[in-house]
Design an enzyme around this catalytic site. Structure first.
Site, mmCIF file in Angstrom:
data_model
loop_
_atom_site.group_PDB
_atom_site.id
_atom_site.type_symbol
_atom_site.label_atom_id
_atom_site.label_comp_id
_atom_site.label_asym_id
_atom_site.label_seq_id
_atom_site.Cartn_x
_atom_site.Cartn_y
_atom_site.Cartn_z
ATOM 1 C CE LYS A 183 38.340 17.521 9.717
ATOM 2 N NZ LYS A 183 37.687 18.855 9.622
ATOM 3 C CG ASP A 216 32.584 15.324 3.955
ATOM 4 O OD1 ASP A 216 33.016 14.363 4.608
ATOM 5 O OD2 ASP A 216 31.805 15.203 2.988
ATOM 6 C CB VAL A 220 37.989 13.927 11.367
ATOM 7 C CG1 VAL A 220 39.492 14.097 11.334
ATOM 8 C CG2 VAL A 220 37.567 12.835 10.385
ATOM 9 N N GLY A 221 37.673 15.625 14.061
ATOM 10 C CA GLY A 221 38.241 16.479 15.099
ATOM 11 C C GLY A 221 38.072 15.870 16.482
ATOM 12 C CD GLU A 259 40.868 32.568 18.639
ATOM 13 O OE1 GLU A 259 39.818 33.127 19.066
ATOM 14 O OE2 GLU A 259 41.119 32.381 17.449
ATOM 15 C CB CYS A 293 36.835 34.873 16.598
ATOM 16 S SG CYS A 293 38.629 34.767 16.417
ATOM 17 C CD GLU A 391 32.022 34.293 17.197
ATOM 18 O OE1 GLU A 391 33.104 34.900 17.142
ATOM 19 O OE2 GLU A 391 31.941 33.077 17.428
#
Length: 487
Positions: A183, A216, A220-221, A259, A293, A391
Site C-alpha cells: 500500500k 487515497d 486501508v493501511g 522505520e 527521515c 520532525e
C-alpha cells in the site's frame, strides 16, 4: 513527461490489473501544481481481495519453498526495471518532485540495482544450520535450525522516496519467500503502479505473490495492520502513524517492522574544517527539500565558532536555493503537496514565536507555482524548542552551540528519536569516539556514506524497531524453526 503517465494506472490483485472500486483520484505535480492524471482508488473490499490473494499464494503454491524461482524472478524484475529506467525517471521527477540528480541514486537507480543484491543473498543464504548432536535431559538428539518466510507481509510506504522504500520492502520480503500486499502513499501511487506493471508484464512472479493497492484512504493501511491473514506489517512513515500501526497489530500479536521519524544531529567538533562541514550540513538538509527521515536537521557547532558557523551555513543555503526538479543542477525542489508546505510553514511560524531568528529563508520561495519553501537556517534556539525536537520534513536547519564533545553528545542524544547522525572532526579517533556515544541507528563520520543494499538501516528509540536492508533487513522477514530428531 513520462509516456507512462498517459496510461491509466490500475491495482494489481491476484496477478491481474484491476480498477479500484472507489473510482480514481487525482495526482498533482508538486513543482507545477498541475494535475498529471489519476490513479486507481482501492476500497476496503479491494484490499480484502488482495490479502486473500496473497494468503492463497503463500499457502497453496511453491513460492515460499522455491528459492531458485525467487532468485530468478527478482533478477528479472531488476533487469526489467533497469530497462525502463528513463521512463521511470521522468515519472519520478513529475510525481515526487524529486531532483533529477537524486534519481541517479537513492530515488531510482540504486534501489533497482539493490534487487539483485537480495536475489544473490537468497541464493547463497544458509537456510538450514546443523547444531550437531547433544544430549538434553539424557536424550541423544540431532538438532538443526531452518529459516522460513513469515507469511503474508503488509507493506505500507511513504511518498518521499517511493522507489527506494517500496523496493527495500519488496526485495527482501520476496527473496525470503513471503507474499506481499503493498500500500503506497496516496501522493505517489504511480511509482508503485508502474513497478507493478513491469512486474506483471516482464517477470514470472506467480499471481497473488505481489499485490499493489493504491488508495487515497489512509484507513486501508489500518486494515492491513489488523487483518489476521497478514503475518507481518512493514511500515515506513511518521512516528505517530507507526504507533497506530503497532496498536492495530497488537491484538493479533502481529510482527511489526517500523522505520519512523528522525531529528538527527550533525555534530561539528572544534578541530573540524568548519566551512566544509557546514557546507555539507546545508547540502544535506536541502536535498529533496529536506523530505528525508534520516537527514540531519540539527547542526551542533562549537560555541566559540558559532558566529562563523552561522555565516558559513547561511551562505551555503543561499547558494543552493530552490529549483525545478527537472534541472540537473537542482538540489532543493518542491515539497510534495500544499498540505506538507502548510505543515512546514506552521513550524516556521512556531520557530518565530519561540524566539528563533531566520538567518536565511523563512518562507515560501518566490516562484509562480509549486510547493516550494526556501532553505531556512534558524539560529537563537536551544534544543528544547519544538522546531529542534520535532520532525519538520522540510529544508529547515536549526543551528545550536555546544560546549565540547560531552555537551555535543548530550544534545545529540536529547531527542525522542535516534535514526541517523553525523560527526565531523580532523582527529579521526576522536570523531569515532564521539560517534560511538550517539544513540542512533546510522551515523556518518567525516562524510562517510552509510546507504547501501548490504547496510542495515533503522533507528533507536522512537525512530522505530528492526532494520531494513542488508542481512539484518532480510532476516526481518524470516522465522526460525528448530528441528530435533533422535541422534
Amino acid at each position: 513527461m513520462s509516456v507512462w503517465t498517459d496510461k491509466s494506472s490500475n491495482l494489481l490483485v491476484d496477478g491481474a490489473p484491476v480498477p479500484g472500486s472507489g473510482g480514481r483520484f487525482d495526482i498533482a505535480d508538486p513543482a507545477t501544481e498541475e494535475v498529471l492524471g489519476t490513479a486507481a482508488n482501492a476500497t476496503a473490499a479491494d484490499v480484502d481481495r488482495a490479502i486473500g490473494a496473497a494468503r492463497r499464494a503463500f499457502d497453496e503454491t511453491d513460492w515460499s519453498r522455491d528459492v531458485e524461482l525467487r532468485v530468478h524472478c527478482l533478477k528479472q524484475l531488476s533487469e526489467a526495471l533497469q530497462a525502463r529506467a528513463e521512463e521511470l525517471r521522468e515519472l519520478t521527477i513529475a510525481e515526487v518532485g524529486a531532483p533529477r540528480f537524486l534519481t541517479h541514486g537513492a530515488q531510482l537507480d540504486a534501489p533497482i540495482a539493490d534487487l539483485a543484491y537480495f536475489a544473490d543473498l537468497a541464493a547463497d543464504y544458509e537456510w538450514t544450520r546443523d547444531l550437531g548432536v547433544a544430549e538434553p535431559m539424557g536424550v541423544r538428539s540431532r538438532r538443526w535450525t531452518r529459516r522460513e518466510p513469515v507469511g503474508v507481509v503488509g507493506a505500507i510506504t511513504p511518498w518521499n522516496f517511493p522507489h527506494q522504500i517500496n523496493l527495500a520492502k519488496l526485495g527482501p520480503a520476496l527473496a525470503a519467500g513471503n507474499t506481499v500486499v503493498l500500500k503506497p502513499a496516496p501522493d505517489t501511487p504511480w511509482c508503485a503502479a508502474a513497478v507493478g506493471e513491469v512486474l506483471l508484464e516482464e517477470t514470472d512472479i506467480p499471481p497473488g505473490v505481489v499485490n499493489i493497492v493504491t488508495s487515497d484512504d489512509h484507513s486501508v493501511g489500518a486494515q492491513l495492520s489488523a487483518d489476521d491473514r497478514v503475518d507481518l506489517v512493514s511500515f515506513t512513515g511518521s512516528t505517530d502513524t507507526g504507533r497506530a500501526v503497532m496498536a492495530a497489530a497488537a491484538p493479533g500479536i502481529k510482527r511489526t517492522f517500523l522505520e519512523l521519524g528522525g531529528k538527527s544531529a550533525f555534530v561539528v567538533l572544534d578541530d573540524a574544517d568548519l566551512g566544509a562541514a557546514c557546507g555539507l550540513a546545508a547540502f544535506t538538509v536541502c536535498t529533496h527539500a529536506g523530505q528525508g527521515c534520516a537527514l540531519t536537521t540539527r547542526l551542533l557547532v562549537p560555541r566559540s565558532r558559532y558566529d562563523d558557523a552561522v555565516e558559513a551555513t547561511a551562505e551555503a543555503m543561499r547558494g543552493i536555493g530552490v529549483g525545478d526538479p527537472n534541472d540537473p543542477g537542482t538540489v532543493c525542489g518542491p515539497l510534495i503537496s500544499a498540505r506538507q508546505r502548510g505543515r512546514v510553514e506552521g513550524y516556521l511560524s512556531l520557530a518565530r514565536e519561540e524566539g528563533g531568528e531566520f538567518v536565511t529563508g523563512g518562507g515560501r520561495a518566490e516562484r509562480d507555482r509549486g510547493f516550494f519553501v526556501e532553505p531556512t537556517l534558524i539560529a537563537g534556539l536551544d534544543n528544547d524548542a519544538r522546531v529542534a525536537r520535532e520532525e519538520v520534513f522540510g529544508p529547515v536547519l536549526v543551528i545550536i552551540p555546544h560546549d565540547g564533545d560531552d555537551d555535543a553528545v548530550r544534545i545529540a542524544n536529547d531527542s525522542p528519536y535516534g535514526l541517523s547522525g553525523a560527526v565531523h572532526g580532523q582527529d579521526l579517533d576522536r570523531a569515532r569516539a564521539v560517534a560511538s556515544r550517539i544513540r542512533t541507528g546510522t551515523i556518518s563520520v567525516n562524510g562517510g556514506v552509510w546507504y547501501g543494499a548490504d547496510a542495515p538501516f533503522g533507528g533507536y528509540k522512537q525512530s522505530g524497531n528492526g532494520r531494513e536492508m542488508g542481512i539484518a533487513g532480510f532476516e526481518e522477514y524470516l522465522e526460525t524453526k528448530l528441528i530435533a530428531e533422535p541422534g
